[in-house]
Design a protein around this motif. Structure first.
Motif, PDB file in Angstrom:
ATOM      1  N   THR A 109       0.822  -1.210   0.000  1.00  6.57           N
ATOM      2  CA  THR A 109       0.000   0.000   0.000  1.00  6.57           C
ATOM      3  C   THR A 109       0.855   1.257   0.000  1.00  6.57           C
ATOM      4  N   HIS A 110       1.788   1.340   0.934  1.00  6.70           N
ATOM      5  CA  HIS A 110       2.594   2.556   1.055  1.00  6.70           C
ATOM      6  C   HIS A 110       3.618   2.679  -0.068  1.00  6.70           C
ATOM      7  N   LEU A 111       4.040   1.548  -0.632  1.00  9.48           N
ATOM      8  CA  LEU A 111       4.958   1.604  -1.767  1.00  9.48           C
ATOM      9  C   LEU A 111       4.322   2.311  -2.946  1.00  9.48           C
ATOM     10  N   PHE A 112       3.107   1.908  -3.310  1.00  6.58           N
ATOM     11  CA  PHE A 112       2.462   2.493  -4.480  1.00  6.58           C
ATOM     12  C   PHE A 112       1.805   3.837  -4.173  1.00  6.58           C
ATOM     13  N   ARG A 113       1.438   4.079  -2.919  1.00  2.00           N
ATOM     14  CA  ARG A 113       0.886   5.395  -2.571  1.00  2.00           C
ATOM     15  C   ARG A 113       1.922   6.498  -2.711  1.00  2.00           C
ATOM     16  N   ASN A 114       3.167   6.166  -2.418  1.00  2.00           N
ATOM     17  CA  ASN A 114       4.213   7.179  -2.362  1.00  2.00           C
ATOM     18  C   ASN A 114       5.166   7.140  -3.556  1.00  2.00           C
ATOM     19  N   ALA A 115       4.861   6.322  -4.554  1.00  2.00           N
ATOM     20  CA  ALA A 115       5.697   6.250  -5.756  1.00  2.00           C
ATOM     21  C   ALA A 115       5.175   7.224  -6.810  1.00  2.00           C
TER      22      ALA A 115
END
Length: 279
Positions: A109-115
């Motif tokens: 979740t946080h990988l793709f939210r912040n990429a």
């Protein structure tokens, strides 16, 4: 109660980008668009059949540009569908009682939210194969717009996952306890009690992310996808590539996207106000 307000506020925080849109923004944009076209038309008053004016060129290529815009909409529909399915699954996994599943879901979740969206777009476009082999042995080419659609779905998936997690956490814990007292399993509680209440809490931010996704689809033109911006660029080149075409053509695209997004913004604001009272 503090936790409920915090989680609900987090789920609706993504709506800020549409909440500030007003009707006069569209009126100002349309006025600028008309002024620019009037100025360009006055400059091109002496144009011949071989040197069309900006308005004549735009009218000539309008079906071609609108065809590209329909691809923008198709990409946004498909990407949002993929992001919704994957995002809901990830959101549920984030509140799993199994620590490994919960940790992996949070990481994705946080990988793709912040990429950055553009980085994801380039990675997917170049990492996915150009063609795939079908069961019968035949090869099928994967169109660039399909790869771009999948790329756009990934960052939205991460944000929907967080919306779902926040909506689930905003449900009072007493409802979990009541369901447990009625001998409901955790999965039955989630499906029949918790998720139905999460729907209305998630719809406004979900609509907001759909609007943002639609506005992001023109990035696909960088990699040669023939959507509205790519077709407008091709039309300008076919019209002689004149620099004075840039402003009116891109203003037209801006008005086109605004006309599609503005009703969504109004609807999102109304739903947000409606559900804020009941929550």
């Amino acid at each position: 109660m503090t936790q409920t307000r915090t989680e609900t506020g987090h789920a609706s925080a993504a709506q800020y980008s549409l909440s500030g849109i007003r009707w006069y923004h569209g009126a100002i944009l349309l006025l600028i668009f008309l002024i620019v076209f009037a100025v360009v038309q006055m400059k091109d008053r002496g144009a011949t059949d071989t040197n069309l004016s900006a308005i004549d060129t735009l009218v000539l290529w309008l079906p071609f540009i609108l065809k590209g815009f329909s691809l923008n909409l198709l990409m946004s529909f498909l990407a949002m569908a993929i992001a919704t399915v994957l995002g809901v699954a990830l959101g549920i996994a984030q509140v799993s009682q199994i620590s490994v599943i919960r940790g992996m879901a949070k990481f994705v979740t946080h990988l793709f939210r912040n990429a950055p969206w553009l980085v994801i777009l380039f990675m997917v476009m170049y990492l996915l194969p150009v063609e795939m082999r079908l069961p019968g042995g035949e090869k099928a080419i994967i169109p660039d717009w399909i790869k771009a659609t999948f790329a756009f779905s990934l960052p939205v998936m991460g944000n929907i996952s967080e919306i779902v997690r926040g909506a689930i956490r905003s449900i009072p814990t007493g409802q979990w306890d009541s369901a447990e007292g009625l001998a409901f399993s955790r999965w039955q509680t989630m499906v029949h009690i918790i998720l139905p209440q999460c729907v209305k809490r998630s719809i406004p931010p979900w609509m907001n992310w759909y609007a943002l996704l639609t506005l992001a689809t023109p990035m696909a033109s960088i990699l040669g996808v023939h959507e509205a911006v790519g077709n407008a660029q091709a039309a300008m080149e076919a019209g002689g590539g004149r620099p004075d075409f840039l402003l009116p053509f891109y203003l037209f695209l801006l008005c086109l996207f605004f006309a599609y997004i503005y009703p969504i913004a109004l609807w999102t604001r109304k739903l947000e106000q409606k559900y804020a009272v009941s929550q």
